[in-house]
Design a protein around this motif. Structure first.
Motif, PDB file in Angstrom:
ATOM      1  N   UNK A 167       0.807  -1.213   0.000  1.00 46.25           N
ATOM      2  CA  UNK A 167       0.000   0.000   0.000  1.00 46.25           C
ATOM      3  C   UNK A 167       0.849   1.275   0.000  1.00 46.25           C
ATOM      4  N   UNK A 168       2.149   1.135   0.153  1.00 45.48           N
ATOM      5  CA  UNK A 168       3.034   2.290   0.085  1.00 45.48           C
ATOM      6  C   UNK A 168       3.395   2.671  -1.352  1.00 45.48           C
ATOM      7  N   UNK A 169       2.984   1.848  -2.307  1.00 42.43           N
ATOM      8  CA  UNK A 169       3.331   2.090  -3.709  1.00 42.43           C
ATOM      9  C   UNK A 169       2.802   3.438  -4.187  1.00 42.43           C
ATOM     10  N   UNK A 170       3.624   4.143  -4.929  1.00 38.84           N
ATOM     11  CA  UNK A 170       3.202   5.343  -5.642  1.00 38.84           C
ATOM     12  C   UNK A 170       3.543   5.168  -7.116  1.00 38.84           C
ATOM     13  N   UNK A 171       2.641   5.600  -8.018  1.00 41.56           N
ATOM     14  CA  UNK A 171       1.348   6.211  -7.715  1.00 41.56           C
ATOM     15  C   UNK A 171       0.340   5.198  -7.186  1.00 41.56           C
ATOM     16  N   UNK A 172      -0.668   5.703  -6.506  1.00 37.53           N
ATOM     17  CA  UNK A 172      -1.702   4.857  -5.915  1.00 37.53           C
ATOM     18  C   UNK A 172      -2.347   3.961  -6.972  1.00 37.53           C
ATOM     19  N   UNK A 173      -2.541   4.462  -8.176  1.00 36.13           N
ATOM     20  CA  UNK A 173      -3.226   3.689  -9.205  1.00 36.13           C
ATOM     21  C   UNK A 173      -2.447   2.445  -9.623  1.00 36.13           C
ATOM     22  N   UNK A 174      -1.177   2.351  -9.247  1.00 33.40           N
ATOM     23  CA  UNK A 174      -0.361   1.193  -9.615  1.00 33.40           C
ATOM     24  C   UNK A 174      -0.246   0.165  -8.501  1.00 33.40           C
ATOM     25  N   UNK A 175      -0.959   0.342  -7.401  1.00 33.01           N
ATOM     26  CA  UNK A 175      -0.762  -0.544  -6.250  1.00 33.01           C
ATOM     27  C   UNK A 175      -1.060  -2.001  -6.599  1.00 33.01           C
ATOM     28  N   UNK A 176      -2.214  -2.272  -7.186  1.00 34.12           N
ATOM     29  CA  UNK A 176      -2.564  -3.668  -7.477  1.00 34.12           C
ATOM     30  C   UNK A 176      -1.586  -4.255  -8.490  1.00 34.12           C
ATOM     31  N   UNK A 177      -1.197  -3.480  -9.461  1.00 31.18           N
ATOM     32  CA  UNK A 177      -0.211  -3.934 -10.442  1.00 31.18           C
ATOM     33  C   UNK A 177       1.120  -4.237  -9.773  1.00 31.18           C
ATOM     34  N   UNK A 178       1.509  -3.414  -8.801  1.00 31.14           N
ATOM     35  CA  UNK A 178       2.797  -3.579  -8.135  1.00 31.14           C
ATOM     36  C   UNK A 178       2.877  -4.864  -7.324  1.00 31.14           C
ATOM     37  N   UNK A 179       1.743  -5.341  -6.833  1.00 31.50           N
ATOM     38  CA  UNK A 179       1.738  -6.597  -6.070  1.00 31.50           C
ATOM     39  C   UNK A 179       1.320  -7.771  -6.956  1.00 31.50           C
ATOM     40  N   UNK A 180       1.433  -7.563  -8.277  1.00 30.27           N
ATOM     41  CA  UNK A 180       1.163  -8.605  -9.265  1.00 30.27           C
ATOM     42  C   UNK A 180      -0.288  -9.064  -9.232  1.00 30.27           C
ATOM     43  N   UNK A 181      -1.187  -8.109  -8.968  1.00 33.05           N
ATOM     44  CA  UNK A 181      -2.606  -8.430  -8.975  1.00 33.05           C
ATOM     45  C   UNK A 181      -3.196  -8.326 -10.365  1.00 33.05           C
ATOM     46  N   UNK A 182      -4.421  -8.814 -10.535  1.00 31.68           N
ATOM     47  CA  UNK A 182      -5.052  -8.812 -11.852  1.00 31.68           C
ATOM     48  C   UNK A 182      -5.587  -7.434 -12.218  1.00 31.68           C
ATOM     49  N   UNK A 183      -5.706  -7.155 -13.515  1.00 27.81           N
ATOM     50  CA  UNK A 183      -6.353  -5.909 -13.926  1.00 27.81           C
ATOM     51  C   UNK A 183      -7.838  -5.956 -13.609  1.00 27.81           C
ATOM     52  N   UNK A 184      -8.450  -4.784 -13.523  1.00 29.53           N
ATOM     53  CA  UNK A 184      -9.875  -4.760 -13.226  1.00 29.53           C
ATOM     54  C   UNK A 184     -10.363  -3.357 -12.985  1.00 29.53           C
ATOM     55  N   UNK A 185     -11.486  -3.257 -12.300  1.00 29.20           N
ATOM     56  CA  UNK A 185     -12.217  -2.005 -12.182  1.00 29.20           C
ATOM     57  C   UNK A 185     -11.480  -0.948 -11.372  1.00 29.20           C
ATOM     58  N   UNK A 186     -10.523  -1.330 -10.543  1.00 29.73           N
ATOM     59  CA  UNK A 186      -9.832  -0.351  -9.704  1.00 29.73           C
ATOM     60  C   UNK A 186      -9.114   0.706 -10.537  1.00 29.73           C
ATOM     61  N   UNK A 187      -8.283   0.295 -11.469  1.00 28.02           N
ATOM     62  CA  UNK A 187      -7.461   1.263 -12.197  1.00 28.02           C
ATOM     63  C   UNK A 187      -7.477   1.090 -13.702  1.00 28.02           C
ATOM     64  N   UNK A 188      -8.191   0.074 -14.208  1.00 26.80           N
ATOM     65  CA  UNK A 188      -8.128  -0.242 -15.629  1.00 26.80           C
ATOM     66  C   UNK A 188      -9.485  -0.034 -16.284  1.00 26.80           C
ATOM     67  N   UNK A 189      -9.471   0.182 -17.575  1.00 25.10           N
ATOM     68  CA  UNK A 189     -10.722   0.275 -18.331  1.00 25.10           C
ATOM     69  C   UNK A 189     -11.311  -1.119 -18.457  1.00 25.10           C
TER      70      UNK A 189
END
Length: 654
Positions: A263-285
């Protein structure tokens, strides 16, 4: 006895299966894995004896999407029966997929033995349910379509009740707003993520508090937004899908995430990507009508008003038993939702809205014990008979039985912390409660526990200014609190905050010892007169009970992003350097007995991370920024700038 079996045996205590436990306990001492498998087989056999089991029913929605549904109907019924529905985004596959026992076998057996059918249904876009996931399983019509389908089944008496906690409850309000025929009662527990805009709260399903992002949803979405999952041919019938489910659980098997780091990742919009999470409604179209990624939305974005959230321009007219808790993430919006239902429902249904507020963490009601400890603070015996309350409610509204429940049920049953008592009231706040305003004052050095910040009853005449430096790269860490769902990043509950109060970026204001005890039960509002050399920043507040030994127990906490000081439906407004602004901080709520000799305290700072995202102080979009600026912030006090806290105090009978 091996710990794995002890956990299972503890669960068994809630359902009467005594012949099962003794022989398996002895077996578990020799071969615990074998004992667990045997237990699952026997539970499944018990379920099959008592219920007609319909698994992997692919229920069609109005747009053709099919939702995976498991249904259990009592075999010994003498006629049509009502249904209890648990609709969820979580994995409802079996406790052991090779055996078949459902994960919530306790709830199923309890319902079956009381003459109810029971159903689990996965929201669209989860596991074997088709479609793409949007927050709260949008569209809300899915819930109405499911209720219509259930009431048309030959075993149904035409009545459905919904039950669940957290994301198995949060959809209920928006579905009720559609007035589906057959929805007869709700038991909504920890339901705040379903509350959009209600009673002045613009949290949009726990996404915001005071215009700042609550980071719990980022961690939660990591495991819930996955659209890339195996799906099976629509030609497979239920029997074939049931066999498939024994081989393909579809539960995510991603790496364990260190959310304290992630959760310390910046920018915030890259947090799920940074922990190798799947794309989805949080930050992706996404190919759904979401109005864009959630991280990009503002508190009053039109996208929040499409889908599964409930808003105060929607109707509500269903008898509901509302369950909340003081250390949940959304107690204030939860109470506001119950109060809203009391206003907008028809006269008869207004009298069928009841509330329970426990002293526990999110969805931890049934885990209360004879000595319930929440964080580090003991709440004493906080237990209630939730099964009796739940089934008394359903018996009344789904079976039409004359249980007498509503003749004896208090409108509000709430737990008063501090002296650890269950109390009742006919309204909230309790009748007779009134405001008590305390003013912040100091000699200009309120920083840390050793500073000179005070809370006083009389408005001080002399002006003062308490300043501190807020560096978003060195935020105040969250320590306990009213939280949920952030993995290892934040441990919820009440903790002695003195270790935090050594930081110079925390202002501490404390009252004199109380000459007599007082009950604070209801909303708590804080108005601060503030300034900053940054174009935007946050101000955080914690409310604490300081006991006679000096321990400072956190009760509630909040935040306000200053750019939204004029309202969440108004344009963002930057601060002018050095100018003082009156800012009403997002409200708090609690019930606590401040005993004689205790002191009331608040902490003021500009961060509470990772409970809330860090304001980078730039006045920019925040979610796509990687570099912040240090802010020099100030709280002003005195007659011209009366920073204050207003508590709701309940008079005590002499």
């Amino acid at each position: 006895m091996p710990s794995r079996f002890l956990r299972v045996a503890a669960l068994l205590g809630a359902v009467s299966l005594p012949p099962l436990v003794a022989p398996l306990a002895a077996q578990a001492a020799r071969a615990p894995d074998t004992a667990l498998v045997n237990l699952r087989h026997r539970l499944e056999a018990e379920l099959q004896r008592e219920a007609e089991v319909y698994r992997s029913v692919m229920m069609p929605m109005r747009d053709g999407v099919r939702l995976m549904t498991d249904i259990y109907v009592p075999r010994n019924r003498s006629g049509p029966v009502p249904l209890i529905l648990s609709k969820t985004p979580y994995n409802m596959n079996w406790w052991d997929v090779t055996v078949g026992a459902p994960r919530d076998w306790r709830g199923v057996l309890a319902a079956i033995r009381r003459g109810y059918a029971y159903a689990f249904q996965n929201e669209r876009g989860h596991f074997f349910s088709e479609g793409n996931y949007d927050i709260l399983g949008a569209p809300a019509t899915d819930g109405a379509d499911a209720i219509a389908w259930f009431t048309q089944q030959p075993w149904s008496n035409g009545k459905v009740g919904a039950i669940g906690c957290s994301s198995t409850a949060e959809y209920q309000m928006a579905v009720a707003a559609q007035k589906p025929q057959g929805l007869a009662a709700l038991v909504a527990q920890g339901f705040g993520a379903g509350v959009g805009r209600v009673g002045g709260w613009y949290e949009q399903g726990n996404w915001y508090r005071g215009g700042a992002t609550q980071m719990l949803f980022i961690a939660w979405l990591h495991g819930e937004q996955n659209q890339q999952r195996p799906m099976f041919a629509s030609t497979l019938d239920s029997a074939a899908l049931t066999r498939v489910r024994k081989s393909f659980d579809l539960a995510a098997r991603g790496p364990r995430v260190d959310w304290d780091k992630g959760l310390r990742t910046l920018p915030v919009m890259d947090i799920i990507k940074a922990v190798d999470g799947p794309p989805g409604i949080f930050a992706d179209s996404m190919p759904v009508a979401t109005g864009g990624a959630m991280v990009r939305r503002t508190p009053n974005d039109p996208a929040w008003y499409r889908g599964g959230l409930y808003h105060d321009d929607m109707p509500f007219d269903v008898p509901t038993y509302w369950f909340m808790s003081w250390y949940d993430v959304s107690t204030g919006p939860n109470i506001a939702m119950w109060q809203h239902a009391m206003k907008v429902a028809s006269p008869a249904v207004r009298r069928q809205q009841y509330a329970v507020i426990a002293p526990t963490l999110h969805c931890a009601y049934t885990r209360a014990t004879a000595n319930t400890v929440v964080g580090e603070r003991s709440m004493g015996d906080a237990r209630l008979d939730y099964d009796a309350m739940t089934y008394g409610w359903f018996d009344t509204f789904l079976k039409g039985e004359k249980t007498g429940l509503l003749d004896t049920l208090p409108r509000v049953r709430y737990f008063r912390m501090g002296d650890n008592k269950w109390l009742t009231a006919n309204d909230w706040p309790p009748p007779g409660a009134g405001p008590l305003t305390l003013y912040l004052t100091s000699g200009g050095r309120a920083n840390t526990l050793d500073g000179d910040g005070r809370l006083v009853r009389r408005l001080p005449g002399a002006a003062a200014r308490d300043t501190f430096t807020y560096d978003p790269m060195k935020p105040v860490p969250s320590y306990g609190g009213n939280v949920c769902c952030t993995g290892n990043a934040v441990q919820g509950g009440s903790f002695d905050q003195r270790r935090m109060e050594t930081r110079p970026d925390i202002l501490v204001y404390t009252s004199d010892p109380l000459p007599e005890g007082i009950e604070v039960s209801g909303p708590v509002t804080v108005t601060l007169h503030v300034s900053s050399d940054a174009p935007d920043t946050d101000f955080t507040v914690k409310l604490l009970d300081v006991d006679t030994t000096g321990r400072a127990w956190n009760l509630d906490e909040t935040i306000q992003r200053v750019r939204w000081r004029q309202g969440y439906d108004q344009p963002e407004t930057r601060m002018e350097p050095g100018k003082t602004y009156a800012v009403t901080v997002g409200p708090m709520t609690t019930s606590n007995w401040f005993a004689k000799g205790h002191r009331i305290r608040i902490e003021v700072s500009s961060s509470n991370f990772p409970r809330f995202d860090r304001n980078l102080n730039t006045g920019g979009r925040n979610y796509d920024e990687t570099t912040g600026r240090v802010a020099r912030n100030a709280v002003h006090t005195g007659r011209a700038t009366p920073s204050s806290i207003t508590l709701t105090v309940v008079p005590q009978k002499k």
